[in-house]
Scaffold this motif. Structure first.
Motif, PDB file in Angstrom:
ATOM      1  N   ILE A  26       1.342-135.530  32.403  1.00 15.64           N
ATOM      2  CA  ILE A  26       1.823-135.223  31.053  1.00 15.64           C
ATOM      3  C   ILE A  26       1.858-136.479  30.199  1.00 15.64           C
ATOM      4  O   ILE A  26       1.440-136.468  29.035  1.00 15.64           O
ATOM      5  CB  ILE A  26       3.199-134.525  31.113  1.00 15.64           C
ATOM      6  N   GLU A  27       2.331-137.595  30.760  1.00 18.13           N
ATOM      7  CA  GLU A  27       2.383-138.863  30.014  1.00 18.13           C
ATOM      8  C   GLU A  27       0.992-139.349  29.624  1.00 18.13           C
ATOM      9  O   GLU A  27       0.814-139.919  28.552  1.00 18.13           O
ATOM     10  CB  GLU A  27       3.098-139.942  30.834  1.00 18.13           C
ATOM     11  N   ALA A  28       0.010-139.131  30.492  1.00 18.84           N
ATOM     12  CA  ALA A  28      -1.359-139.557  30.172  1.00 18.84           C
ATOM     13  C   ALA A  28      -1.852-138.862  28.906  1.00 18.84           C
ATOM     14  O   ALA A  28      -2.496-139.480  28.058  1.00 18.84           O
ATOM     15  CB  ALA A  28      -2.288-139.258  31.339  1.00 18.84           C
ATOM     16  N   PHE A  29      -1.532-137.588  28.764  1.00 16.66           N
ATOM     17  CA  PHE A  29      -1.954-136.859  27.569  1.00 16.66           C
ATOM     18  C   PHE A  29      -1.126-137.247  26.351  1.00 16.66           C
ATOM     19  O   PHE A  29      -1.639-137.305  25.239  1.00 16.66           O
ATOM     20  CB  PHE A  29      -1.904-135.346  27.800  1.00 16.66           C
ATOM     21  N   LYS A  30       0.160-137.525  26.549  1.00 15.33           N
ATOM     22  CA  LYS A  30       1.022-137.945  25.426  1.00 15.33           C
ATOM     23  C   LYS A  30       0.528-139.255  24.834  1.00 15.33           C
ATOM     24  O   LYS A  30       0.573-139.453  23.622  1.00 15.33           O
ATOM     25  CB  LYS A  30       2.466-138.130  25.890  1.00 15.33           C
ATOM     26  N   ASN A  31       0.087-140.161  25.694  1.00 11.13           N
ATOM     27  CA  ASN A  31      -0.312-141.495  25.254  1.00 11.13           C
ATOM     28  C   ASN A  31      -1.743-141.557  24.751  1.00 11.13           C
ATOM     29  O   ASN A  31      -2.148-142.568  24.190  1.00 11.13           O
ATOM     30  CB  ASN A  31      -0.128-142.498  26.398  1.00 11.13           C
TER      31      ASN A  31
END
Length: 167
Positions: A26-31
């Motif tokens: 999820i963090e990879a997509f947020k960033n």
């Protein structure tokens, strides 16, 4: 259930098993901020769509749901769903519901007139026209899906490239 070659797939789905924990995915997509994509996040759900400049009437979006594996917390599954914009999807459903309602009303009216031996040509014509409209909507949706196929590939490639950045 996996679709067979004879199934009509209006909203293609897929699932991936990953070696990363849910929060990392999820963090990879947020960033990830990369034109022409816009990314929105709501809990375990990630929505990837095109920005306004690259959006057409038929532009698809990719909905990802990231679920933690029950056996191993370090692994996760990604469930993906390609579909039209929610506004377009709602509009198509509304049209189908409207056509079905008119079909049922005129079918009942036509049957009532037929049973009391009154003319029913108008009701039959409207019912036939509704069936033609249904096929027209179906063809319109198929054309739209083929128009958005290239952008579906772009979304899928963006997702795969983003997943490769996870460490």
């Amino acid at each position: 259930m996996k679709p067979s070659a004879n199934d009509i797939v209006l909203r293609p789905r897929f699932q991936l098993e990953t070696e990363w924990e849910k929060n990392s995915v999820i963090e990879a997509f947020k960033n990830e901020l990369k034109s022409p994509f816009k990314i929105k996040n709501a809990g375990d759900h990630v929505f990837i769509r095109f920005d306004e400049e690259h959006t057409s009437f038929w532009s698809p979006q990719l909905h990802l749901e990231v679920v933690e594996e029950e056996e191993e917390a370090e692994k996760s599954k990604i469930y993906g769903l390609f579909g039209p914009s929610p506004t377009l999807w709602t509009f198509f459903i509304f049209l189908h519901f409207g056509i079905a309602t008119v079909f049922v009303i005129f079918g009942i009216w036509g049957y009532s007139n037929w049973s009391i031996q009154q003319p029913y040509a108008l009701q039959t014509a409207v019912c036939v026209f509704m069936v033609i409209l249904w096929f027209g909507l179906y063809l319109f949706g198929r054309i739209g899906k083929s128009q958005g196929k290239e952008q579906m590939h772009l979304l899928h490639n963006f997702m795969k490239d983003t997943l490769k950045t996870i460490k």
